[in-house]
Design a protein around this motif. Structure first.
Motif, PDB file in Angstrom:
ATOM      1  N   ARG A 116       0.836  -1.210   0.000  1.00  0.00           N
ATOM      2  CA  ARG A 116       0.000   0.000   0.000  1.00  0.00           C
ATOM      3  C   ARG A 116       0.861   1.246   0.000  1.00  0.00           C
ATOM      4  O   ARG A 116       0.616   2.199  -0.731  1.00  0.00           O
ATOM      5  CB  ARG A 116      -0.904   0.028   1.257  1.00  0.00           C
ATOM      6  N   ASN A 117       1.874   1.212   0.863  1.00  0.00           N
ATOM      7  CA  ASN A 117       2.737   2.388   0.986  1.00  0.00           C
ATOM      8  C   ASN A 117       3.389   2.747  -0.349  1.00  0.00           C
ATOM      9  O   ASN A 117       3.499   3.912  -0.705  1.00  0.00           O
ATOM     10  CB  ASN A 117       3.792   2.128   2.063  1.00  0.00           C
ATOM     11  N   GLN A 118       3.797   1.724  -1.099  1.00  0.00           N
ATOM     12  CA  GLN A 118       4.544   1.995  -2.321  1.00  0.00           C
ATOM     13  C   GLN A 118       3.673   2.168  -3.557  1.00  0.00           C
ATOM     14  O   GLN A 118       4.075   2.830  -4.505  1.00  0.00           O
ATOM     15  CB  GLN A 118       5.537   0.850  -2.573  1.00  0.00           C
ATOM     16  N   ASN A 119       2.466   1.558  -3.564  1.00  0.00           N
ATOM     17  CA  ASN A 119       1.705   1.505  -4.810  1.00  0.00           C
ATOM     18  C   ASN A 119       0.386   2.243  -4.836  1.00  0.00           C
ATOM     19  O   ASN A 119      -0.157   2.460  -5.899  1.00  0.00           O
ATOM     20  CB  ASN A 119       1.455   0.042  -5.190  1.00  0.00           C
ATOM     21  N   VAL A 120      -0.135   2.574  -3.669  1.00  0.00           N
ATOM     22  CA  VAL A 120      -1.461   3.178  -3.654  1.00  0.00           C
ATOM     23  C   VAL A 120      -1.474   4.466  -2.840  1.00  0.00           C
ATOM     24  O   VAL A 120      -0.865   4.542  -1.773  1.00  0.00           O
ATOM     25  CB  VAL A 120      -2.515   2.210  -3.047  1.00  0.00           C
ATOM     26  N   GLY A 121      -2.149   5.464  -3.388  1.00  0.00           N
ATOM     27  CA  GLY A 121      -2.392   6.679  -2.616  1.00  0.00           C
ATOM     28  C   GLY A 121      -3.878   6.745  -2.291  1.00  0.00           C
ATOM     29  O   GLY A 121      -4.711   6.359  -3.108  1.00  0.00           O
ATOM     30  N   PHE A 122      -4.193   7.196  -1.066  1.00  0.00           N
ATOM     31  CA  PHE A 122      -5.594   7.223  -0.642  1.00  0.00           C
ATOM     32  C   PHE A 122      -6.086   8.634  -0.412  1.00  0.00           C
ATOM     33  O   PHE A 122      -5.400   9.441   0.191  1.00  0.00           O
ATOM     34  CB  PHE A 122      -5.778   6.478   0.683  1.00  0.00           C
ATOM     35  N   VAL A 123      -7.323   8.862  -0.843  1.00  0.00           N
ATOM     36  CA  VAL A 123      -7.985  10.119  -0.504  1.00  0.00           C
ATOM     37  C   VAL A 123      -9.338   9.741   0.091  1.00  0.00           C
ATOM     38  O   VAL A 123     -10.073   8.952  -0.496  1.00  0.00           O
ATOM     39  CB  VAL A 123      -8.165  11.004  -1.749  1.00  0.00           C
ATOM     40  N   PHE A 124      -9.611  10.276   1.296  1.00  0.00           N
ATOM     41  CA  PHE A 124     -10.847   9.901   1.992  1.00  0.00           C
ATOM     42  C   PHE A 124     -11.861  11.032   1.930  1.00  0.00           C
ATOM     43  O   PHE A 124     -11.503  12.195   1.784  1.00  0.00           O
ATOM     44  CB  PHE A 124     -10.552   9.616   3.468  1.00  0.00           C
ATOM     45  N   GLN A 125     -13.122  10.651   2.104  1.00  0.00           N
ATOM     46  CA  GLN A 125     -14.164  11.671   2.128  1.00  0.00           C
ATOM     47  C   GLN A 125     -13.941  12.672   3.262  1.00  0.00           C
ATOM     48  O   GLN A 125     -14.177  13.858   3.127  1.00  0.00           O
ATOM     49  CB  GLN A 125     -15.539  10.996   2.297  1.00  0.00           C
ATOM     50  N   THR A 126     -13.450  12.132   4.392  1.00  0.00           N
ATOM     51  CA  THR A 126     -13.266  12.989   5.577  1.00  0.00           C
ATOM     52  C   THR A 126     -11.821  13.478   5.740  1.00  0.00           C
ATOM     53  O   THR A 126     -11.390  13.806   6.832  1.00  0.00           O
ATOM     54  CB  THR A 126     -13.680  12.222   6.835  1.00  0.00           C
ATOM     55  N   PHE A 127     -11.078  13.482   4.652  1.00  0.00           N
ATOM     56  CA  PHE A 127      -9.694  13.990   4.590  1.00  0.00           C
ATOM     57  C   PHE A 127      -8.701  13.148   5.388  1.00  0.00           C
ATOM     58  O   PHE A 127      -7.635  12.803   4.903  1.00  0.00           O
ATOM     59  CB  PHE A 127      -9.576  15.459   5.031  1.00  0.00           C
ATOM     60  N   ASN A 128      -9.030  12.879   6.673  1.00  0.00           N
ATOM     61  CA  ASN A 128      -8.175  12.044   7.522  1.00  0.00           C
ATOM     62  C   ASN A 128      -6.734  12.524   7.630  1.00  0.00           C
ATOM     63  O   ASN A 128      -5.797  11.738   7.611  1.00  0.00           O
ATOM     64  CB  ASN A 128      -8.184  10.585   7.044  1.00  0.00           C
ATOM     65  N   LEU A 129      -6.575  13.831   7.746  1.00  0.00           N
ATOM     66  CA  LEU A 129      -5.229  14.318   8.053  1.00  0.00           C
ATOM     67  C   LEU A 129      -4.997  14.116   9.546  1.00  0.00           C
ATOM     68  O   LEU A 129      -5.944  14.044  10.330  1.00  0.00           O
ATOM     69  CB  LEU A 129      -5.110  15.804   7.702  1.00  0.00           C
ATOM     70  N   ILE A 130      -3.728  14.021   9.945  1.00  0.00           N
ATOM     71  CA  ILE A 130      -3.417  13.877  11.371  1.00  0.00           C
ATOM     72  C   ILE A 130      -3.449  15.282  11.984  1.00  0.00           C
ATOM     73  O   ILE A 130      -2.655  16.146  11.615  1.00  0.00           O
ATOM     74  CB  ILE A 130      -2.024  13.232  11.576  1.00  0.00           C
TER      75      ILE A 130
END
Ligand code: ATP
Ligand code: MG
Lengths: 225, 387
Positions: free
Chosen positions: A85-99
């Motif tokens: 996941r770390n190397q191949n996929v980027g995620f964008v969530f509806q709720t942003f999910n920033l820290i």
């Protein structure tokens, strides 16, 4: 390598809830070409998120297979999956999910902490990513100091900073006003068009879906035209 | 592979209310632990610093304390010329026949009277106890009704200032100096001339002999010789041995300190656990997000442990700092044998500080472990769906 980055064959996902089986995905087959901007639509509960999670290696199918870049994702064990996941996929969530306690810069840098990059290399990557989403001047801001649209663009920067082949977004504009939504969709389109990334976006909004190069519809766990 | 330090640090700061509560709780535990152990350390120092390993102490057989022991003058005459006893430059045997008397004297704060141990001591006796130094004033002169009191006792008894005088026995003594026993049992005594002491208190007998034998082997021989002689009925042993048994043992305080610390730390562990469960619960989706980005379970556990450990460390530092305020503070208790006032000080040693800090961190880590493991165990997908 095939021109298809994602190949899905006879994929099913069945949730067991007590005695009841909920079929979230029902025998789906689907190919996604490299560089495509796919809009995944369908009514609530039709299985869009479930499909996205399986493609992205967050969830596992009950039956069938899902190959991404010729790797059967379901066959990876937990830690291989984390690296993948770390190397191949980027995620964008509806709720942003920033820290919330980390700045925009630190949020974008997070996935790079798992790579072998040194600090200077990371800095360069983070700056490029923030530049792409047009927020280079907001690097030092905390999420709560940003607007929703800006937060989502930081999230997109975080998704693309590792230069993954695949970016998945689950209703990325669901929490945004139409102006911010336009900006976010514009960035996603640029990613697929100019950076050659494959983008898969779940959305309810036909206007958002129109940004995609292809639209597919899910209905009760099955693909419809 | 790890989450940045900042992540743990700022998360602790963000929820500062519960952070402060946790820190204070742990600080309290560490404070109690360090303070009680420092008291034990002070008591141990007092017994360890009192004797000289070369000296031999002689008291009457069966007497529990030096002050309750009686030895006749004839015994002194007989023992004095034993060849095992070392001689000084003038050829005199190095033996001190001391007279101990308990005097009831008024306390400084008008809270009544307490017993003080008066030691009639000879020049030899002072040479044999080099750890006892003059803190202020001068030593007593024989025949002038002069006395040197412990500087630590001077803070606790009336008329113990230099130049002041007090009445005891059949005489009035003038305080001419303060002695510093260096943390030894002599910090709880007043010294005066031995002959003067015997006459003032009408004592025909001595209380104890302190002897320096010519060497180690002679010391062993001397002990056997004195103990074997039926006429004497004396108990001889090394001075250090004598004080080790005599000085109040620190064991009960250590035990109490340990017990209290354990009880309180159980509370602190639960408090820390509560804080961290709440913290982790509120951050479930965030943890899910980190996992999606590729962070392993153990990275999440490590970051949370760091957060809990950090809180605990701050609490530990605070607790030690408050305990350190009492470092060197003198307190007193009643000796079980003599019922005289025994003083000792709190000693916050570096070792104790380290123990206190380690103790705090362990409490913090235990309190964080279960919440951290629970957070990391949650499947990514359920963590993400939590609100
Ligand atoms: N963990 C689960 N346990 C049981 N059923 C589940 C679980 N997750 C999803 N489902 C069910 O699977 C079906 C598909 O869910 P999914 O979240 O993929 O829908 P969706 O198309 O994303 O809906 P929405 O547009 O509302 O987000 C739904 O009927 C849902 O109730
Ligand atoms: Mg959904």
């Amino acid at each position: 390598m095939s021109a298809n980055i994602v190949t899905i064959r006879n994929l099913s996902k069945i949730y067991q809830q007590g005695d009841i089986n909920v079929t979230a995905l029902d025998n789906i087959s689907l190919d996604i070409a490299s560089g495509e901007f796919l809009a995944l639509m369908g009514p609530s509960g039709s299985g869009k998120s479930t499909l996205l999670h399986i493609i992205a290696g967050i969830d596992r199918p009950t039956n069938g297979e899902c190959r991404v870049q010729d790797i059967d994702v379901a066959k990876l064990n937990e830690s291989q999956l984390a690296d993948w996941r770390n190397q191949n996929v980027g995620f964008v969530f509806q709720t942003f999910n920033l820290i919330p306690v980390l700045t925009a810069y630190e949020n974008v840098e997070l996935p790079l902490l798992l790579t072998r990059m040194n600090r200077a290399e990371r800095r360069k990557q983070v700056e490029i990513a923030l530049e792409i989403v047009g927020l280079a001047d907001r690097a030092k801001h905390l999420p709560k100091q940003l607007s929703g649209g800006q937060e989502q663009r930081v999230a997109i920067a975080r998704a693309l900073v590792t230069d993954p082949a695949l970016v998945v977004a689950d209703e990325p504009t669901g929490n945004l006003d139409s102006h911010s939504a336009q900006e976010v969709l514009g960035v996603l389109r640029t990613l697929s068009r100019d950076a050659g990334k494959t983008v898969i976006m779940v959305t309810h909004d036909p206007k958002a879906a129109a940004f995609g190069s292809r639209q597919i519809h899910l209905e009760k766990g099955e693909l419809s035209k | 592979m790890a989450l940045p330090l900042n992540y743990s640090f700022r998360n602790a700061l963000v929820r500062w209310r519960s952070t402060i509560a946790t820190v204070l709780g742990i600080a309290l535990v560490v404070f109690v632990f360090v303070l009680l152990q420092s008291l034990a350390a002070g008591i141990e120092k007092s017994s360890s610093n009192t004797g000289d390993p070369r000296n031999i102490m002689v008291v009457r057989k069966g007497s529990t304390a030096e002050s309750a022991s009686l030895i006749s003058r004839q015994t002194l005459t007989e023992i004095r010329y034993f060849e095992e006893i070392a001689r000084n430059e003038n050829g005199e045997p190095i033996i001190s026949a001391d007279v101990l008397v308990l005097a009831s004297l008024p306390r400084r704060d008008n809270s009544g009277e307490a017993n003080v141990l008066l030691r009639g001591v000879t020049a030899r006796g002072m040479e044999l106890r080099p750890q006892v130094k003059l803190a202020a004033g001068r030593w007593f002169e024989a025949g002038k009704r002069e006395i040197v009191v412990s500087a630590k006792l001077a803070k606790r008894f009336a008329n113990f200032g230099i130049g002041q005088s007090f009445k005891t026995g059949s005489a009035t003594f003038t305080v001419v100096g303060w002695l510093d026993g260096g943390g030894s049992a002599f910090d709880s005594e007043c010294w005066l001339d031995a002959d003067e002491c015997r006459s003032t208190f009408e004592r025909d007998m001595y209380s104890s002999f302190l002897i320096r034998p010519t060497d180690e082997a002679a010391g062993e021989k001397l002990i056997t010789r004195i103990e074997a002689d039926r006429r004497f009925k004396l108990k001889a042993e090394k001075e250090v041995e004598y004080y080790r048994k005599q000085t109040m043992t620190a064991a009960p305080i250590k035990w109490l300190g340990g017990f209290l610390a354990v009880m309180m730390s159980v509370g602190a562990v639960f408090a820390a656990m509560n804080t961290m469960y709440a913290a982790v619960g509120a951050r479930t989706r965030e943890i899910g997000t980190l996992r999606v980005l590729g962070f392993r379970r153990r990275a999440v556990v490590a970051a949370l442990l760091l957060e809990g450990g950090l809180l605990a460390l701050v609490g530990g530092v605070l607790g030690c700092a408050i305990a350190f305020y009492w470092n060197g503070y003198t307190t007193a208790t009643m000796g079980m044998e003599t019922f005289s006032e025994i003083v000792f000080e709190f000693r916050v040693t570096p070792k104790l500080v380290l123990e206190g800090l380690a103790f705090a961190v362990i409490v913090g880590l235990i309190g964080t472990l279960f919440p951290a493991i629970r957070a990391a165990r949650l499947p990514v997908i359920s963590a993400l769906k939590s609100i």
